[in-house]
Design a protein around this motif. Sequence first.
Motif, mmCIF file in Angstrom:
data_model
loop_
_atom_site.group_PDB
_atom_site.id
_atom_site.type_symbol
_atom_site.label_atom_id
_atom_site.label_comp_id
_atom_site.label_asym_id
_atom_site.label_seq_id
_atom_site.Cartn_x
_atom_site.Cartn_y
_atom_site.Cartn_z
ATOM 1 N N TYR A 86 -53.053 15.698 -44.659
ATOM 2 C CA TYR A 86 -53.338 15.870 -46.098
ATOM 3 C C TYR A 86 -54.817 15.650 -46.407
ATOM 4 C CZ TYR A 86 -48.280 14.909 -46.553
ATOM 5 O OH TYR A 86 -46.928 14.910 -46.443
ATOM 6 N N CYS A 87 -55.394 14.589 -45.815
ATOM 7 C CA CYS A 87 -56.764 14.226 -46.179
ATOM 8 C C CYS A 87 -57.735 15.336 -45.759
ATOM 9 C CB CYS A 87 -57.122 12.889 -45.518
ATOM 10 S SG CYS A 87 -58.704 12.247 -46.044
ATOM 11 N N GLU A 108 -58.414 19.969 -35.477
ATOM 12 C CA GLU A 108 -57.165 19.203 -35.334
ATOM 13 C C GLU A 108 -56.747 19.215 -33.859
ATOM 14 O OE1 GLU A 108 -54.837 17.162 -36.921
ATOM 15 O OE2 GLU A 108 -53.904 17.303 -34.944
ATOM 16 N N ALA A 109 -56.527 18.012 -33.317
ATOM 17 C CA ALA A 109 -56.223 17.871 -31.892
ATOM 18 C C ALA A 109 -54.889 18.523 -31.508
ATOM 19 C CB ALA A 109 -56.194 16.398 -31.518
ATOM 20 N N ALA A 112 -49.054 11.971 -39.388
ATOM 21 C CA ALA A 112 -48.137 11.347 -40.357
ATOM 22 C C ALA A 112 -47.773 12.308 -41.485
ATOM 23 C CB ALA A 112 -48.791 10.097 -40.932
ATOM 24 N N SER A 113 -48.625 13.278 -41.748
ATOM 25 C CA SER A 113 -48.428 14.137 -42.926
ATOM 26 C C SER A 113 -47.163 14.996 -42.870
ATOM 27 C CB SER A 113 -49.661 15.011 -43.152
ATOM 28 O OG SER A 113 -50.765 14.191 -43.482
ATOM 29 N N ASN A 148 -43.498 11.898 -42.821
ATOM 30 C CA ASN A 148 -43.255 10.749 -43.708
ATOM 31 C C ASN A 148 -42.010 10.924 -44.583
ATOM 32 O OD1 ASN A 148 -44.165 11.964 -46.377
ATOM 33 N ND2 ASN A 148 -45.942 12.362 -45.073
ATOM 34 N N GLY A 149 -41.811 9.940 -45.474
ATOM 35 C CA GLY A 149 -40.637 9.953 -46.343
ATOM 36 C C GLY A 149 -40.759 10.895 -47.537
ATOM 37 N N MET A 193 -42.438 10.362 -50.244
ATOM 38 C CA MET A 193 -42.481 9.628 -51.523
ATOM 39 C C MET A 193 -43.907 9.676 -52.055
ATOM 40 S SD MET A 193 -40.093 6.390 -50.643
ATOM 41 C CE MET A 193 -38.437 6.680 -49.999
ATOM 42 N N VAL A 237 -61.604 16.500 -31.077
ATOM 43 C CA VAL A 237 -62.999 16.050 -31.141
ATOM 44 C C VAL A 237 -63.157 14.927 -30.120
ATOM 45 C CG1 VAL A 237 -64.732 14.929 -32.598
ATOM 46 C CG2 VAL A 237 -63.279 16.742 -33.540
ATOM 47 N N ALA A 257 -51.670 3.484 -45.758
ATOM 48 C CA ALA A 257 -50.393 2.819 -45.496
ATOM 49 C C ALA A 257 -49.242 3.682 -46.035
ATOM 50 C CB ALA A 257 -50.418 1.425 -46.085
ATOM 51 N N GLY A 258 -48.338 3.110 -46.792
ATOM 52 C CA GLY A 258 -47.171 3.884 -47.264
ATOM 53 C C GLY A 258 -47.440 4.672 -48.533
ATOM 54 N N HIS A 259 -48.707 4.867 -48.897
ATOM 55 C CA HIS A 259 -49.030 5.595 -50.119
ATOM 56 C C HIS A 259 -49.844 6.859 -49.832
ATOM 57 C CE1 HIS A 259 -47.916 2.594 -53.353
ATOM 58 N NE2 HIS A 259 -47.612 1.991 -52.229
ATOM 59 N N GLY A 260 -49.817 7.289 -48.572
ATOM 60 C CA GLY A 260 -50.755 8.332 -48.162
ATOM 61 C C GLY A 260 -50.456 9.737 -48.647
ATOM 62 N N VAL A 261 -49.219 10.031 -49.045
ATOM 63 C CA VAL A 261 -48.936 11.411 -49.461
ATOM 64 C C VAL A 261 -49.863 11.763 -50.624
ATOM 65 C CG1 VAL A 261 -47.220 13.012 -50.380
ATOM 66 C CG2 VAL A 261 -46.537 11.295 -48.682
HETATM 67 C C1 LIG Z 1 -42.678 7.536 -40.782
HETATM 68 C C2 LIG Z 1 -43.689 7.531 -41.902
HETATM 69 C C3 LIG Z 1 -43.241 7.463 -43.215
HETATM 70 C C4 LIG Z 1 -44.167 7.476 -44.266
HETATM 71 N N1 LIG Z 1 -43.689 7.556 -45.548
HETATM 72 C C5 LIG Z 1 -44.574 7.718 -46.568
HETATM 73 C C6 LIG Z 1 -44.114 7.985 -47.871
HETATM 74 O O1 LIG Z 1 -42.917 8.138 -48.122
HETATM 75 N N2 LIG Z 1 -45.026 8.090 -48.873
HETATM 76 C C7 LIG Z 1 -46.379 7.987 -48.633
HETATM 77 O O2 LIG Z 1 -47.178 8.105 -49.572
HETATM 78 N N3 LIG Z 1 -46.848 7.787 -47.376
HETATM 79 C C8 LIG Z 1 -45.994 7.688 -46.342
HETATM 80 N N4 LIG Z 1 -46.455 7.557 -45.071
HETATM 81 C C9 LIG Z 1 -47.921 7.550 -44.850
HETATM 82 C C10 LIG Z 1 -48.511 8.949 -44.954
HETATM 83 O O3 LIG Z 1 -47.729 9.877 -44.228
HETATM 84 C C11 LIG Z 1 -49.942 8.934 -44.388
HETATM 85 O O4 LIG Z 1 -50.689 7.905 -45.018
HETATM 86 C C12 LIG Z 1 -50.658 10.253 -44.603
HETATM 87 O O5 LIG Z 1 -49.916 11.324 -44.093
HETATM 88 C C13 LIG Z 1 -52.017 10.191 -43.953
HETATM 89 O O6 LIG Z 1 -52.598 11.487 -43.980
HETATM 90 P P1 LIG Z 1 -53.904 11.753 -43.153
HETATM 91 O O7 LIG Z 1 -54.315 13.146 -43.416
HETATM 92 O O8 LIG Z 1 -54.889 10.683 -43.449
HETATM 93 O O9 LIG Z 1 -53.496 11.512 -41.625
HETATM 94 P P2 LIG Z 1 -52.528 12.321 -40.641
HETATM 95 O O10 LIG Z 1 -51.561 13.175 -41.348
HETATM 96 O O11 LIG Z 1 -51.975 11.319 -39.674
HETATM 97 O O12 LIG Z 1 -53.515 13.309 -39.905
HETATM 98 C C14 LIG Z 1 -54.505 12.858 -38.999
HETATM 99 C C15 LIG Z 1 -54.700 13.960 -37.962
HETATM 100 O O13 LIG Z 1 -55.897 13.715 -37.253
HETATM 101 C C16 LIG Z 1 -55.741 14.239 -35.976
HETATM 102 N N5 LIG Z 1 -56.776 13.651 -35.104
HETATM 103 C C17 LIG Z 1 -56.946 12.339 -34.814
HETATM 104 N N6 LIG Z 1 -58.015 12.201 -33.990
HETATM 105 C C18 LIG Z 1 -58.495 13.433 -33.773
HETATM 106 C C19 LIG Z 1 -59.584 13.935 -33.000
HETATM 107 N N7 LIG Z 1 -60.372 13.119 -32.267
HETATM 108 N N8 LIG Z 1 -59.826 15.275 -32.996
HETATM 109 C C20 LIG Z 1 -59.060 16.110 -33.721
HETATM 110 N N9 LIG Z 1 -57.997 15.685 -34.469
HETATM 111 C C21 LIG Z 1 -57.724 14.364 -34.488
HETATM 112 C C22 LIG Z 1 -54.317 13.871 -35.591
HETATM 113 O O14 LIG Z 1 -53.828 14.734 -34.571
HETATM 114 C C23 LIG Z 1 -53.581 14.027 -36.925
HETATM 115 O O15 LIG Z 1 -52.895 15.243 -37.031
HETATM 116 C C24 LIG Z 1 -45.567 7.517 -43.996
HETATM 117 C C25 LIG Z 1 -46.005 7.565 -42.670
HETATM 118 C C26 LIG Z 1 -45.082 7.581 -41.632
HETATM 119 C C27 LIG Z 1 -45.589 7.656 -40.225
#
Ligand SMILES: Cc1cc2nc3c(=O)[nH]c(=O)nc-3n(C[C@H](O)[C@H](O)[C@H](O)COP(=O)(O)OP(=O)(O)OC[C@H]3O[C@@H](n4cnc5c(N)ncnc54)[C@H](O)[C@@H]3O)c2cc1C
Length: 433
Positions: A38-39, A58-59, A66-67, A70-71, A73, A209, A372-376
């Motif tokens: 998402y980020c 993206e690796a 996590a995106s 997750n749940g 929410m 990366v 943490a659990g607020h990442g969506v």
């Molecule tokens: C089981 C579970 C349940 C959850 N439930 C909820 C919920 O209900 N509500 C909520 O708000 N949040 C929830 N979360 C948290 C939420 O999913 C995350 O905070 C959010 O998805 C983070 O998004 P992101 O884009 O930061 O990271 P991610 O979606 O984790 O993406 C990071 C990406 O970076 C890539 N990457 C890492 N290093 C490299 C590199 N060196 N080179 C290239 N790519 C790389 C990885 O492959 C990965 O795909 C939950 C998480 C989990 C695991």
Amino acid sequence: MTIREKNYWLETVTTPVPASSRQELPDSVDVAVVGGGYCGLSAARTLAKRGVSVAVLEAETLGWGASSRNGGMVLTGLKLPAPTVIKRYGIETVRRMYAASLETIDCVAQIVREEKIDCNFSRCGHLEVACKQAHFDGYEETAALTQREFHHELRIIPKSELHAEIGSDIYFGGMVDEASAGLNPARYVIGLAHAAQRAGACLFDHTRVTSVEPETKNGARKFRVRTSRGTLTAREVILASGAYTTEATPALRKKIIPIGSYIIATEVLPGDLAHELSPRGRMIYDSKHFLYYYRLTPDNRMLFGGRAAFFPETENTVRQSAEILRRGMISVYPQLRDTKVEFVWGGTLDFTLDVMPHAGKLDGMYFAAGFAGHGVAAATWFGAKLAGLTCGEPNDIPFDGIKFPAAPLGLRSGNTWALPLAGAYYKILDWLT
Ligand SMILES: Cc1cc2nc3c(=O)[nH]c(=O)nc-3n(C[C@H](O)[C@H](O)[C@H](O)COP(=O)(O)OP(=O)(O)OC[C@H]3O[C@@H](n4cnc5c(N)ncnc54)[C@H](O)[C@@H]3O)c2cc1C
């Protein structure tokens, strides 16, 4: 039926995950984004819409982290209780933080609407349920403080009225926030990837990366980004690698505590049973540190998650989690004793030592992490904000500039031997408080 060790959400996806935009990496871009969740995708979408050249690296596959796991929410508020955060940062800063947390939900709603992402987004609200009388007693104070300081309404549900919200007898009452929402996370992240690509962002999957180094050429500062697919230079770099951050960016990696979380999904429930379990279709979580979170899926499965193991997901932790979570689910809903669990999967959450989200610059690169659990909602919002910063927008992120402690050895990415101790600590805390 045997349990499938598979992410249920990915089974519901109707649009394919976008593949790499093209074969070759460009030589240079304005902004390189590490991570396609998402980020990273939200940052890329915002940048591309402004005509900035951007490459998402993206690796794995886009949305793999996590995106998609997750749940789903989409939650208001901060992970920590408001009084704790106010004590730490002062009321003015926390007012801005709370307002940002409400903005994150609107940000997701707006993207879903503008990009027509078919992800079952619904403002169904969330319900927090109290596992102890003392937790319920604290809800009054929380609701009053939230109304007084943040002008946001939380509704207290006494035990006698709880059946209108949840078909379980084990809780002491609840607290509802109508502003929260639910969605299908995998459909959302794939929709976001398509939106970024449509806007003109270059997306590269299977592109890990391996290092990022600053360099100066003809007086201009740039970054040399080495990947498994080749090298490119970028004026700015955004680190959006969350819990999966690697040693390629050590300054961020040492700040992140990667914690496993696991989810089961049952078979499709009969409509009347689903209605009995969650009459209003809320996103539900309990008041413990070692909490359970659960909800119905759009096709009426019970999706039940928790920290069944603290370690990031492996085949073993996923397999063990199925039974641990099934027992947890039955303790909440004895009605599901004979219901089959069809799916189990896990993922890794990005925690920080102070349990706060953080953003800013590390080693000259923009980053956001600790959702943490607020990442969506938060990761989507932070991505768009970081994009603004790389374009020179004023920095109005209230989480930038707050102290960002490193994770202790033993809890850091790649070196997590102490995680079970942290897990035991929180279990004891739940027992005592
Ligand atoms: C089981 C579970 C349940 C959850 N439930 C909820 C919920 O209900 N509500 C909520 O708000 N949040 C929830 N979360 C948290 C939420 O999913 C995350 O905070 C959010 O998805 C983070 O998004 P992101 O884009 O930061 O990271 P991610 O979606 O984790 O993406 C990071 C990406 O970076 C890539 N990457 C890492 N290093 C490299 C590199 N060196 N080179 C290239 N790519 C790389 C990885 O492959 C990965 O795909 C939950 C998480 C989990 C695991």
